[in-house]
Motif scaffolding. Structure first.
Motif: not given
Length: 425
Positions: A14-16, A202-211, A375-378, A396-405
């Motif tokens: 499953l994806d995010s 609250g946050v949207g699909d990519e972790g940004g806020f959705a006000p 994290d291939f794209i990083a 969100r972990g799937e975003r931070l995986a790239k930034y942390n890589r």
């Protein structure tokens, strides 16, 4: 040979967003194993490589990927077992020929890309190199400026905003690690501002806020305020980038933006909105400001603004060299977005990047809204030295995986790491 492909397998994960995607694993004769997972977009260009779904309404509302999994294990594995894993162009070419369609519709781009990614990763392990050096050579050491989506709209959030991504660009930081800190601090300040105003955090699909905001201009005003409250200078230290994803609000030959008073805006009227915004806010980049068929509007925008900001084609180009070449010929943009799953193989993605380089177009790498922890794209962003990476919010972990890589790569490079802004401070 210890580098030859001994086995290929795949399975459904499953994806995010909780929808199925493909994970591929390869085993080499020497015992090396590697895996790679394929992302999926919500806002997709019509000419993207085809993501194969099962269409079985009894499973995941028809979005299962068991057909793509079977294609990896039956057809693709049969063609690739016994090949040297370092033969990336040959392997990618064989898969394209095996598929036999222009957009990978038979085997599925999700099947083909999963194999292409995992072959590169296994080859790097076999050569005892980090992935970014295997793909980019020993001189690959430029860390990208993170472009962080901190307010979501469009197809990424059900909040009434038609435009999809409002990003901060901490390009004035001295290092990648500091840029990540600038962005994270601003993100948390924005949360506080939204909560204070009762707008929702609250946050949207990519972790940004959705006000729930009155319009897109209010989003820009809030972001500038967050940058200032966080202690940074708008423009010089942290700028703003937009991805309107305008194809999603095209209707009857015009653009529907109710929050901006446009029940049916023309391309020229929408261009006037962008002109007003870049005069009022520290915007350095606009991606997909017009619909994917509205080539004349992109040309007009680049002519009007291209000397001041970055004009990026995403749905316009879909990482496809044929469309990028048209953009070069027409002077439609001065930059392209790079997403490997839009085209389907590592080799074709590199070809698109090389075309941009030869033409002097900037290029930035991007995640997808439906992501995995892969994290291939990083590594790819460092390997190809584009200097920009769009990875979502620092949440969100799937975003931070790239930034942390990217943090890991910066640490590995030490004093050899380069971080430089592609934008004028």
């Amino acid at each position: 040979m210890k580098r030859t492909i001994a086995a290929l397998s795949a399975h459904e994960i499953l994806d995010s967003r909780g929808w199925p995607t493909v994970k591929v694993t390869v085993r080499l004769e020497g015992g090396i194993t590697a895996s790679a997972s394929v992302p999926s977009g919500a806002s997709t260009g019509q000419f993207e490589a085809h993501e194969l779904r099962d269409g079985d309404a009894a499973r995941y509302a028809g979005r299962g990927v068991l057909k793509a999994v079977a294609n990896v294990e039956r057809e693709i594995a049969g063609a690739l077992i016994g090949l040297d894993v370092v033969l990336q162009p040959e392997i990618d070419r064989l898969m394209c020929e095996l598929d036999g369609t222009e957009n990978k519709a038979r085997l599925g781009a999700n099947a083909v890309l999963g194999v292409s990614l995992v072959v590169a990763r296994a080859a790097a392990q076999a050569m005892e190199l980090p992935l970014y050096q295997y793909l980019g050579g020993s001189t690959a050491r430029r860390l990208p400026v993170p472009m962080m989506n901190i307010i979501n709209g469009g197809k990424h959030a059900a909040n009434g905003l038609q435009m999809q991504e409002f990003m901060i660009v901490p390009h004035g930081a001295p290092t990648y690690g500091e840029a990540l800190r600038y962005g994270s601090e601003t993100y948390h300040v924005l949360r506080g501002l939204l909560e204070e105003k009762g707008l929702g955090a609250g946050v949207g699909d990519e972790g940004g806020f959705a006000p729930h905001l009155k319009d897109e201009r209010q989003a820009l005003e809030l972001i500038v305020r967050a940058i200032e409250v966080a202690g940074y200078e708008p423009g010089r230290q942290i700028a703003i980038a937009l991805d309107p994803a305008a194809t999603s609000f095209v209707k009857d030959g015009g653009y529907v933006l109710p929050g901006l008073g446009g029940a049916h805006m023309t391309s020229d009227e929408l261009l006037a909105v962008y002109t007003d915004w870049i005069a009022a806010f520290p915007i350095v980049s606009i991606e997909d400001g017009f619909g994917e068929q509205d080539w004349p509007a992109f040309v007009k925008q680049t002519l009007a603004m291209g000397d001041r900001i970055q004009i990026v084609g995403d749905d316009l180009y879909v990482t496809n060299s044929r469309f990028i070449q048209r953009g070069i010929d027409d002077k439609a943009t001065n930059a392209a977005l790079i997403k490997p799953n839009q085209i389907g193989t590592v080799t074709e993605t590199v070809a698109a990047i090389e075309l941009c380089r030869r033409a002097g177009l900037r290029y930035k790498f991007s995640h997808r809204s439906g992501e995995t922890e892969d994290d291939f794209i990083a590594d790819f962003a460092v390997a190809m030295t584009g200097g920009q990476f769009k990875g979502g919010a620092p949440c969100r972990g799937e975003r931070l995986a790239k930034y942390n890589r990217l943090l890991e790569i910066e640490h590995q490079l030490g004093g050899e790491a380069i971080f430089s802004s592609p934008f004028v401070a």
